[in-house]
Design a protein around this motif. Sequence first.
Motif, PDB file in Angstrom:
ATOM      1  N   VAL A  15       0.817  -1.202   0.000  1.00 46.30           N
ATOM      2  CA  VAL A  15       0.000   0.000   0.000  1.00 46.30           C
ATOM      3  C   VAL A  15       0.854   1.256   0.000  1.00 46.30           C
ATOM      4  O   VAL A  15       0.545   2.255  -0.650  1.00 46.30           O
ATOM      5  CB  VAL A  15      -0.936  -0.002   1.228  1.00 46.30           C
ATOM      6  CG1 VAL A  15      -1.687   1.315   1.335  1.00 46.30           C
ATOM      7  CG2 VAL A  15      -1.916  -1.150   1.116  1.00 46.30           C
ATOM      8  N   LEU A  22       2.235   3.722  -7.925  1.00 43.65           N
ATOM      9  CA  LEU A  22       0.896   4.268  -7.961  1.00 43.65           C
ATOM     10  C   LEU A  22       0.538   4.844  -9.323  1.00 43.65           C
ATOM     11  O   LEU A  22      -0.602   5.189  -9.579  1.00 43.65           O
ATOM     12  CB  LEU A  22       0.752   5.357  -6.889  1.00 43.65           C
ATOM     13  CG  LEU A  22       0.942   4.876  -5.457  1.00 43.65           C
ATOM     14  CD1 LEU A  22       0.827   6.067  -4.497  1.00 43.65           C
ATOM     15  CD2 LEU A  22      -0.094   3.818  -5.108  1.00 43.65           C
ATOM     16  N   THR A  26      -4.525   1.838 -15.042  1.00 41.32           N
ATOM     17  CA  THR A  26      -5.757   1.666 -14.266  1.00 41.32           C
ATOM     18  C   THR A  26      -6.100   0.201 -14.083  1.00 41.32           C
ATOM     19  O   THR A  26      -6.905  -0.148 -13.229  1.00 41.32           O
ATOM     20  CB  THR A  26      -6.921   2.373 -14.966  1.00 41.32           C
ATOM     21  OG1 THR A  26      -7.023   1.860 -16.306  1.00 41.32           O
ATOM     22  CG2 THR A  26      -6.700   3.868 -15.006  1.00 41.32           C
ATOM     23  N   ALA A  29      -5.419  -0.817 -10.555  1.00 40.93           N
ATOM     24  CA  ALA A  29      -6.147  -0.122  -9.486  1.00 40.93           C
ATOM     25  C   ALA A  29      -7.013  -1.058  -8.658  1.00 40.93           C
ATOM     26  O   ALA A  29      -7.011  -0.970  -7.435  1.00 40.93           O
ATOM     27  CB  ALA A  29      -6.985   1.015 -10.070  1.00 40.93           C
ATOM     28  N   PRO A  30      -7.770  -1.959  -9.273  1.00 44.69           N
ATOM     29  CA  PRO A  30      -8.591  -2.844  -8.455  1.00 44.69           C
ATOM     30  C   PRO A  30      -7.764  -3.671  -7.467  1.00 44.69           C
ATOM     31  O   PRO A  30      -8.163  -3.884  -6.343  1.00 44.69           O
ATOM     32  CB  PRO A  30      -9.283  -3.737  -9.489  1.00 44.69           C
ATOM     33  CG  PRO A  30      -9.318  -2.897 -10.726  1.00 44.69           C
ATOM     34  CD  PRO A  30      -8.032  -2.138 -10.717  1.00 44.69           C
ATOM     35  N   THR A  32      -4.894  -2.823  -6.095  1.00 51.23           N
ATOM     36  CA  THR A  32      -4.444  -1.940  -5.022  1.00 51.23           C
ATOM     37  C   THR A  32      -5.576  -1.690  -4.036  1.00 51.23           C
ATOM     38  O   THR A  32      -5.379  -1.708  -2.815  1.00 51.23           O
ATOM     39  CB  THR A  32      -3.946  -0.607  -5.599  1.00 51.23           C
ATOM     40  OG1 THR A  32      -2.894  -0.869  -6.525  1.00 51.23           O
ATOM     41  CG2 THR A  32      -3.428   0.298  -4.497  1.00 51.23           C
ATOM     42  N   GLN A  33      -6.761  -1.458  -4.532  1.00 57.93           N
ATOM     43  CA  GLN A  33      -7.917  -1.244  -3.673  1.00 57.93           C
ATOM     44  C   GLN A  33      -8.196  -2.486  -2.834  1.00 57.93           C
ATOM     45  O   GLN A  33      -8.532  -2.390  -1.647  1.00 57.93           O
ATOM     46  CB  GLN A  33      -9.140  -0.900  -4.526  1.00 57.93           C
ATOM     47  CG  GLN A  33     -10.399  -0.607  -3.718  1.00 57.93           C
ATOM     48  CD  GLN A  33     -10.246   0.602  -2.815  1.00 57.93           C
ATOM     49  OE1 GLN A  33      -9.536   1.550  -3.160  1.00 57.93           O
ATOM     50  NE2 GLN A  33     -10.882   0.566  -1.656  1.00 57.93           N
ATOM     51  N   ALA A  34      -8.032  -3.640  -3.422  1.00 59.56           N
ATOM     52  CA  ALA A  34      -8.249  -4.886  -2.687  1.00 59.56           C
ATOM     53  C   ALA A  34      -7.237  -5.031  -1.560  1.00 59.56           C
ATOM     54  O   ALA A  34      -7.565  -5.504  -0.459  1.00 59.56           O
ATOM     55  CB  ALA A  34      -8.152  -6.078  -3.633  1.00 59.56           C
ATOM     56  N   GLN A  35      -6.003  -4.597  -1.857  1.00 59.24           N
ATOM     57  CA  GLN A  35      -4.970  -4.652  -0.827  1.00 59.24           C
ATOM     58  C   GLN A  35      -5.293  -3.709   0.331  1.00 59.24           C
ATOM     59  O   GLN A  35      -5.083  -4.044   1.505  1.00 59.24           O
ATOM     60  CB  GLN A  35      -3.613  -4.303  -1.429  1.00 59.24           C
ATOM     61  CG  GLN A  35      -3.064  -5.386  -2.359  1.00 59.24           C
ATOM     62  CD  GLN A  35      -1.788  -4.957  -3.040  1.00 59.24           C
ATOM     63  OE1 GLN A  35      -1.551  -3.755  -3.238  1.00 59.24           O
ATOM     64  NE2 GLN A  35      -0.969  -5.922  -3.412  1.00 59.24           N
ATOM     65  N   ILE A  36      -5.787  -2.528   0.004  1.00 57.50           N
ATOM     66  CA  ILE A  36      -6.163  -1.573   1.045  1.00 57.50           C
ATOM     67  C   ILE A  36      -7.286  -2.139   1.909  1.00 57.50           C
ATOM     68  O   ILE A  36      -7.253  -2.065   3.140  1.00 57.50           O
ATOM     69  CB  ILE A  36      -6.586  -0.231   0.428  1.00 57.50           C
ATOM     70  CG1 ILE A  36      -5.393   0.437  -0.245  1.00 57.50           C
ATOM     71  CG2 ILE A  36      -7.188   0.699   1.495  1.00 57.50           C
ATOM     72  CD1 ILE A  36      -5.742   1.699  -1.013  1.00 57.50           C
ATOM     73  N   GLU A  37      -8.283  -2.713   1.270  1.00 61.37           N
ATOM     74  CA  GLU A  37      -9.397  -3.286   2.018  1.00 61.37           C
ATOM     75  C   GLU A  37      -8.932  -4.458   2.889  1.00 61.37           C
ATOM     76  O   GLU A  37      -9.400  -4.635   4.024  1.00 61.37           O
ATOM     77  CB  GLU A  37     -10.480  -3.753   1.048  1.00 61.37           C
ATOM     78  CG  GLU A  37     -11.183  -2.594   0.344  1.00 61.37           C
ATOM     79  CD  GLU A  37     -12.175  -3.073  -0.703  1.00 61.37           C
ATOM     80  OE1 GLU A  37     -12.224  -4.307  -0.927  1.00 61.37           O
ATOM     81  OE2 GLU A  37     -12.887  -2.241  -1.293  1.00 61.37           O
ATOM     82  N   GLN A  40      -7.196  -2.979   5.889  1.00 63.11           N
ATOM     83  CA  GLN A  40      -8.184  -2.453   6.836  1.00 63.11           C
ATOM     84  C   GLN A  40      -8.850  -3.569   7.620  1.00 63.11           C
ATOM     85  O   GLN A  40      -9.068  -3.460   8.832  1.00 63.11           O
ATOM     86  CB  GLN A  40      -9.231  -1.623   6.080  1.00 63.11           C
ATOM     87  CG  GLN A  40      -8.689  -0.319   5.514  1.00 63.11           C
ATOM     88  CD  GLN A  40      -9.700   0.388   4.629  1.00 63.11           C
ATOM     89  OE1 GLN A  40     -10.615  -0.239   4.086  1.00 63.11           O
ATOM     90  NE2 GLN A  40      -9.546   1.700   4.475  1.00 63.11           N
TER      91      GLN A  40
END
Length: 467
Positions: A15, A22, A26, A29-30, A32-37, A40
Motif C-alpha cells: 500500500v 501508484l 488503471t 487499481a482494483p 491496489t484497492q483490494a490490498q487496502i481493504e 483495513q
Amino acid sequence: MHRNVFRLLLIAAAVSGPAHALSQSTASAPATQAQIEALQQAVKNAQSAGDNAWMLVSAALVLLMTGPGLALFYGGLVRRKNILSTMMQSFAMMGLVTILWAIAGYSLAFGEGNAFVGGLQHMFLRGVGLGPSAYAPTIPEQTYMVYQLMFAIITPALITGAFAERMKFSAMALFLSLWSLFVYSPMAHMVWGIGGLLHANGGRIPSLDFAGGTVVHVTSGVSALVTALYLGKRIGYPKTAMPPHSMVLSFVGACLLWVGWFGFNAGSALSAGPLATSAFVNTHFAAAAAALGWTIAEWIHNGKPTALGAISGAVAGLVAITPASGFVQPMSALAIGLIAGFFCFFMVFMVKSRFGYDDSLDAFGVHGAGGTLGAILTGFFAVSAINAAFGNDASGKPLPTGVLDGHWGQLLNQAAGVAVAWTISAIGTLVLLFIVDKTVGLRVSPEDENAGLDLSQHGEEGYDFNN
C-alpha cells in the motif's frame, strides 16, 4: 502468528510502496484497492483479537474475586467452625448463578425489554453467538455475556457476609438464586441495558455507573442489611467475642480482591484502550488512599492500626471507585478513596454499634455504604475529558458530565439512581426472604449454630488437628 504479522507487513508495504507504483495503469487499481481493504480488515481483526484477549482475562480476574478472593476474605473473618460453610457459599454462587445466567439471567439483564427488565429472547443463550453485539462491537457477544456473568456471580456472594454463621445452606442457595434473577438482573438492565431506566445514554434518569456501584455494591449491601435484620443476631452477639479466626486467610483474600478488581473496573471499558488504562489507574489509587484513610481513622480511634482495618479500607476504596473508575481523573480517585476510607470506618464502628444490627462481616458497612458514597461522588468528580458519557453538542464539543464540568444536575441523577437501587434491593430482598422462610426456613437451629455450620450443614471441618 508470525506468519500473520509477516503478511500484514507485506500488505502495508504494497500500500505504501514507491510513488511510481501508484502511477501504473488503471488495470492495477482494483488490485491496489483490494490490498487496502485487506489491510483495513486485518487491522480490524487485530483490534478485535486484542480487545477479546483483554476481556477474557478480565472475566477470569473477576471470577478470581469470588473464588478464591472473597471466599478467603470472608472465610478468615468467621469463627473456625464456620470457615468451610462460608467459603462454600461463595463457591455455590459460581455454580448456581452460572446455570441461571445461561437459562434466563443474561436475557433478563441484556435482552430487549422495557425500562425495568430485559426480554426473554436470549433464554438458554439463544442468539448469543460469536459475532459482536450493540453492547461491545469489537468482541464476540459470548465474551460480553461471560464477562457480565462474573459480575452476576460475585454480587449475591457479597451478601453472604451479612448472614454468615447462621443461615441454612439450602435457604442460602434458594434465596440467592431467586435474588440473582429478580433483583440483580433487572437492576443490571436498568443501568447497563439499552433502554434501561438509569442508562447513561437514553435512560429517563441518566445515571453514571461505570462498573457496578449501584448494580453490584448498593444492591448487595442494602440486601445484606435487610437480611441481617430479618434473620436477627447470632447467638451471643454482641456480648460474646467473635473475632476472625485467621487474619492470614483474610489478608490473602483481600489482596486477591485488589488484583481481581482491575478486571472488574478496567475490564468494564470493554476494550483494551485508553479508557481501560484510566480505570485501572483510578482503581489502584482509590484502594491505596482508602486503606490509608481507614488506617488513620482506626489509629486515632483505637490507638493501633490493624491489618483488618487496612484490608477493610482497601476494599472500601475499591467499592467506592467502582462507579467512578471510568469517569474521573487520578487525583479525584485519590480523593474518593480517602473519603471512602473514613466514611466506611464510621459506618462500621459508629453506626453499626449505635443501632446494634449484626452484619457479621460488614457487607453493608463496606459495600452498601461505600457503593452509595461512590455513586454520589461519581456525579461530582466525573469529567468529559476522561469519558464523554453524554456525547457531544452540535459543535462537536463534549457535553459536561459531572459537577467539575459544571453539570450540577448530575448529582440529582446519581441520587435518584441510588434511591432506585435501594428501593428495589430492600423490597425485593424482603419479599424473597419471606418466601424462602415460609418454604424451607432460613435460620439453622440453635444447636446447629453452636456446633458450627461446617459440621451441621456439610458434615466436615475446615481443620483437623488430630492428623
